[in-house]
Design a protein around this motif. Structure first.
Motif, PDB file in Angstrom:
ATOM      1  N   MET A  73      -6.841   6.790  -1.058  1.00 44.95           N
ATOM      2  CA  MET A  73      -6.348   5.645  -1.823  1.00 44.95           C
ATOM      3  C   MET A  73      -7.382   5.328  -2.895  1.00 44.95           C
ATOM      4  SD  MET A  73      -3.630   5.217  -0.069  1.00 44.95           S
ATOM      5  CE  MET A  73      -2.963   5.560   1.568  1.00 44.95           C
ATOM      6  N   LYS A 101     -13.070  -8.591   1.716  1.00 46.57           N
ATOM      7  CA  LYS A 101     -13.992  -7.601   2.262  1.00 46.57           C
ATOM      8  C   LYS A 101     -15.432  -7.971   1.927  1.00 46.57           C
ATOM      9  CE  LYS A 101     -15.160  -2.682   2.087  1.00 46.57           C
ATOM     10  NZ  LYS A 101     -14.836  -1.366   1.475  1.00 46.57           N
ATOM     11  N   GLN A 155      -4.731   0.432  -5.359  1.00 52.26           N
ATOM     12  CA  GLN A 155      -4.839   0.783  -3.949  1.00 52.26           C
ATOM     13  C   GLN A 155      -6.129   0.261  -3.350  1.00 52.26           C
ATOM     14  OE1 GLN A 155      -4.440   4.985  -4.357  1.00 52.26           O
ATOM     15  NE2 GLN A 155      -2.203   4.973  -4.267  1.00 52.26           N
ATOM     16  N   ARG A 156      -7.229   0.384  -4.072  1.00 58.77           N
ATOM     17  CA  ARG A 156      -8.510  -0.102  -3.576  1.00 58.77           C
ATOM     18  C   ARG A 156      -8.488  -1.614  -3.380  1.00 58.77           C
ATOM     19  NH1 ARG A 156     -11.315   3.332  -0.743  1.00 58.77           N
ATOM     20  NH2 ARG A 156     -11.545   5.328  -1.774  1.00 58.77           N
ATOM     21  N   LEU A 161       0.828  -1.205   0.000  1.00 59.76           N
ATOM     22  CA  LEU A 161       0.000   0.000   0.000  1.00 59.76           C
ATOM     23  C   LEU A 161       0.863   1.256   0.000  1.00 59.76           C
ATOM     24  CD1 LEU A 161      -2.925   1.017   0.092  1.00 59.76           C
ATOM     25  CD2 LEU A 161      -2.751   1.039   2.581  1.00 59.76           C
ATOM     26  N   MET A 210      -7.951   7.644   4.516  1.00 61.06           N
ATOM     27  CA  MET A 210      -7.777   6.435   3.727  1.00 61.06           C
ATOM     28  C   MET A 210      -8.543   6.501   2.409  1.00 61.06           C
ATOM     29  SD  MET A 210      -5.587   4.693   5.266  1.00 61.06           S
ATOM     30  CE  MET A 210      -5.672   3.112   4.421  1.00 61.06           C
ATOM     31  N   LEU A 256      -6.497  -2.233  -0.238  1.00 63.51           N
ATOM     32  CA  LEU A 256      -7.289  -1.810   0.921  1.00 63.51           C
ATOM     33  C   LEU A 256      -8.404  -2.797   1.230  1.00 63.51           C
ATOM     34  CD1 LEU A 256      -7.748   2.075   0.711  1.00 63.51           C
ATOM     35  CD2 LEU A 256      -6.734   0.759   2.580  1.00 63.51           C
ATOM     36  N   ASP A 257      -9.034  -3.333   0.193  1.00 61.06           N
ATOM     37  CA  ASP A 257     -10.098  -4.310   0.416  1.00 61.06           C
ATOM     38  C   ASP A 257      -9.551  -5.560   1.099  1.00 61.06           C
ATOM     39  OD1 ASP A 257     -12.001  -2.659  -0.628  1.00 61.06           O
ATOM     40  OD2 ASP A 257     -12.248  -3.721  -2.532  1.00 61.06           O
ATOM     41  N   THR A 259      -8.781  -4.602   4.692  1.00 67.49           N
ATOM     42  CA  THR A 259     -10.034  -4.463   5.427  1.00 67.49           C
ATOM     43  C   THR A 259     -10.599  -5.829   5.798  1.00 67.49           C
ATOM     44  OG1 THR A 259     -10.570  -2.371   4.334  1.00 67.49           O
ATOM     45  CG2 THR A 259     -12.395  -3.579   5.330  1.00 67.49           C
TER      46      THR A 259
END
Length: 340
Positions: free
Chosen positions: A222, A326, A227-228, A190, A219, A231-232, A235
């Motif tokens: 992002m 996620k 990036q998503r 990330l 956040m 992040l998923d 998460t």
């Protein structure tokens, strides 16, 4: 390269912002520290019995710290995580020196210090998985005492309740040895995806929007597909870890903590945040999303355990490929179909 952030200044400022916490007599402070250490030790067996996870014996130490100790520990952790991004920026633009380095490092140190100072008044405990060699468990004694007083909770009950949650995190990382490297690689991926200059510009805009009552968390900056995606995944992992710890503390609690129902009800109310500034900072720092991780993760764990039992649920710890996404956190039957 981490000289681009004045970490000493960040720690000193963060400690001043956090303050010392509630007034406690030396005798009460000594008793609280002893009770927290005993609660952590007692929790190990309780977590093992409830989850079936067997942690290595105290390879990750338990530290009872004050607010400054927590700020220092997290400054060390931040430095380790952001180092790849700082080195990339230095390679691209060259390392600053002289006056520009001194001023720049103070500015970034102030930003980090203010962040740590705010969080240093909130955090009750934390497992730091990235501290070498195998992590460490931090219990923030002043904050625990402050909250137990605020809630009117029985101190012994509340301290054990907190220890159950935090000890579960220690067990998660020490009983599942690949988890530490997996999470670190995700965090590194990330930070590697972030353009530092744009990050600063967007951070200023997000702060302005949050103060005006709009905007999202830091956040939310992002925004690229890469990036998503990262992040998923993060998460999903964090929702699992936090939800699992909440399920354990509430599952074990009734057998050893007489006032657990009262504590949980009062604590849930407190998690909502109080005051305008508190709500703004929570939005900026993504703490509302953090609360969703506790809630959604616990729903995921409870659903799977109710349906297939704890033994089959523990397949989630077999390898990174078994971790819920996620989307699966919100659809536990999809995880059951895919993994079991």
């Amino acid at each position: 390269m981490t000289g681009l952030v004045d970490w000493d200044f960040a720690v000193n400022l963060g400690s001043k912002v956090a303050g010392d916490g509630p007034e406690v007599t030396p005798e009460d402070a000594t008793a609280a520290v002893a009770e927290l250490r005993a609660g952590a030790d007692r929790s190990t067996g309780l977590v093992r019995e409830f989850t079936g996870l067997v942690a290595a014996e105290r390879t990750a130490p338990v530290l009872v710290v004050d607010r400054r100790g927590w700020v220092q520990a997290n400054a060390d952790g931040f430095a380790k995580i952001i180092e790849p991004m700082v080195e990339r920026l230095a390679a691209k633009k060259g390392s600053p020196s002289g006056l520009s380095l001194a001023i720049g490092s103070r500015v970034t140190g102030a930003e980090v210090g203010l962040l740590l100072g705010f969080l240093g008044t909130k955090v009750l405990g934390q497992f730091d998985p990235f501290h070498d060699p195998s992590g460490r468990l931090l219990l923030v004694a002043p904050n625990i005492v402050h909250v137990e007083r605020e809630l009117g909770a029985d101190p012994s009950d509340f301290r054990l309740w907190v220890c159950l949650h935090e000890e579960t995190h220690r067990v998660q990382f020490t009983a599942v040895p690949w988890m530490r490297d997996h999470l670190y690689s995700e965090m590194t991926a990330l930070t590697d995806s972030v353009e530092p200059t744009r990050l600063v510009e967007d951070a200023v805009r997000r702060v302005s929007e949050a103060v005006r009552g709009g905007g999202g968390s830091l956040m939310d900056m992002m925004s690229t597909p890469e990036q998503r995606e990262i992040l998923d995944r993060i998460t999903g992992v964090m929702s699992l870890l936090e939800g699992h710890a909440d399920v354990v503390m509430d599952g074990v609690g009734p057998t050893v903590i007489p006032s657990v129902d009262k504590i949980r009800a009062s604590f849930n109310e407190r998690r909502k945040g109080i005051g305008t500034l508190d709500r703004i900072l929570r939005r900026l720092l993504g703490l509302d999303a953090k609360m969703a991780q506790y809630r959604d993760g616990a729903s995921f764990v409870n659903h799977v355990v109710d349906k297939v039992g704890m033994e089959q649920f523990n397949a989630v710890w077999a390898g990174p490929e078994n971790l819920p996404s996620k989307a699966e956190i919100g659809d536990p039957d999809a995880w059951i179909t895919r993994v079991l």
